[in-house]
Design an enzyme around this catalytic site. Sequence first.
Site, short mmCIF file in Angstrom:
data_model
loop_
_atom_site.label_atom_id
_atom_site.label_comp_id
_atom_site.label_asym_id
_atom_site.label_seq_id
_atom_site.Cartn_x
_atom_site.Cartn_y
_atom_site.Cartn_z
CG HIS A 1 4.97 -4.61 -2.83
ND1 HIS A 1 5.87 -4.34 -1.82
CD2 HIS A 1 5.57 -5.54 -3.63
CE1 HIS A 1 6.95 -5.08 -1.99
NE2 HIS A 1 6.79 -5.81 -3.09
CD GLU B 1 3.57 -2.24 0.00
OE1 GLU B 1 4.31 -1.44 -0.62
OE2 GLU B 1 3.99 -3.30 0.50
CG HIS C 1 7.67 -0.07 -0.76
ND1 HIS C 1 7.43 -1.35 -1.23
CD2 HIS C 1 8.70 0.41 -1.51
CE1 HIS C 1 8.29 -1.63 -2.20
NE2 HIS C 1 9.07 -0.58 -2.39
CD GLU D 1 8.59 0.05 3.94
OE1 GLU D 1 7.34 0.05 3.88
OE2 GLU D 1 9.30 -0.86 3.46
#
Length: 514
Positions: A244, A247, A341, A422
């Site tokens: 992504h 990010e 991420h 994350e």
Amino acid sequence: MNNIVYSLDALLDEQSHLQDCLANSDAEWVLTHSEQTIESPLEFDSQFESGNLRTAIQVREREYDLLLSPDVNSSRHLQWFYFRVRNMQVGVPYRFNVINCEKTNSQFNFGMQPVIFSVKEAGQGRAGWLRTGSNICYYKNQYTRSAGVDAQAKLFHTAAFTIVFPHNGDICYMAYHYPYTFTLLQTHLQQWKGLATQWGTYLNVQRLCKTLSGNEVPLLTITSQSREDDLDGRQYVFLTSRVHPGESNSSWVMKGIIEFLLSGAPVVQQLLKMYVFKIVPMLNPDGVINGSHRCSVTGEDLNRKWVNPCPVLHPTVYHTKQLIRYLVSISKSPILFCDFHGHSRKKNVFVYGCNGKTSWREDDKVNSLDDKAFLSLPVQLQQTVPVFSLADCSFNVEESKESTARIVMWREMGIVRSYTMEITHCGCDEGIYQGYHLGVQQLQEVGANFCAALLTLPCSINLDCCLINKALNVLEEDTPSEEQVSAESSEVEESDQSDGEGKEAATSISAYQL
């Protein structure tokens, strides 16, 4: 006032303007304009790598409404911004309102600040991105956005902040988070080759594939090259990031991992004798270059294409999966897979893993082994990474996540330790960094500490029972389902669940000052 002072659409219609788009004369401009009296509006630009600003509208003397561009070939995914301003006055407040944000809530309501880079500060030897901004808030506005056929129209949200610039006549870049561009990756690749040569570490940089736009995707192999070591006895660790584009914090963590592995420290030498690291540091270079938030140039979320990726439309996902499939076929199945991420709505660092006992599929529950191998990495991370939060982790296998890298590697490749890590865009609400943003240095520390956790990974299946039970108790008591933990995690499309806008949003900034 409503004076349009910047329009990317209008600029792109002027063919003559495209000839000098790649030029950069910031330093020269600052030298010739620093002493001038500034009375005209701010000058905006986003025509550079990873830039995103479509329109700037002056609504008051020092207040601007900003519109972002959606992802390429998409009408959605409006969050990442990165633009340049110049012609400012020192010491006076400027208000910026990004008025077409999609997400229903943001860490901007909980202490997060945007980042700024000053060309003048860089010229004086104080280069670097800094957190900045005051009176920051995020709220629903009156502007509607398309919701599709037969769906109720939704409202956009505004991210608003005030900036006081440090110099008169400066050039400043502002962004949602610390940028990490494809060009910066190429620069770091050259530096990493130098580190590998310096410390005698084996580093092989290959081309995994080319993207749809023709950009080469690097694949790194890092291990020890001591002759007495037996390569056949080493286990594989497979790491990926930046599927992504918005990010960017995941790239800074990956940089920390790679530079730790190339640091030549004694503990690193021990680690490299245990593992062969396969690393794809940027899965979506096209999206990064174009300033997209989530998608590739096809307008698709690549983390939803792992089940059946197309070699033409999704080459990075396809070739990464094929490489892992090959490793499995030659009995070199990775002991660990981790996809990095960024997270825009939660603090701390945490992982999503796979526990067959909590799967949506009944056959997973029946066939799942009654061991806790999926807990081995997060238990170690809790010990080695100061910003890691075990309570924020989730190990549910949900139907909506079936096409993500994490679950595909677990289900199809049989990698028990398959994770999504994350990393917050903001800061921490626990541990030694509680109440602070995570800067570039702290993000790279996360990467280095991640590697330290791998030193004890092979024996961590048999971790102390008390430690495992404690971890299970934390998860059972404090961790909701993945849907509750993040309505908009990196693994799911935007949710339309309601969020705390009124009272919660109004009190959060004073309650959590960074």
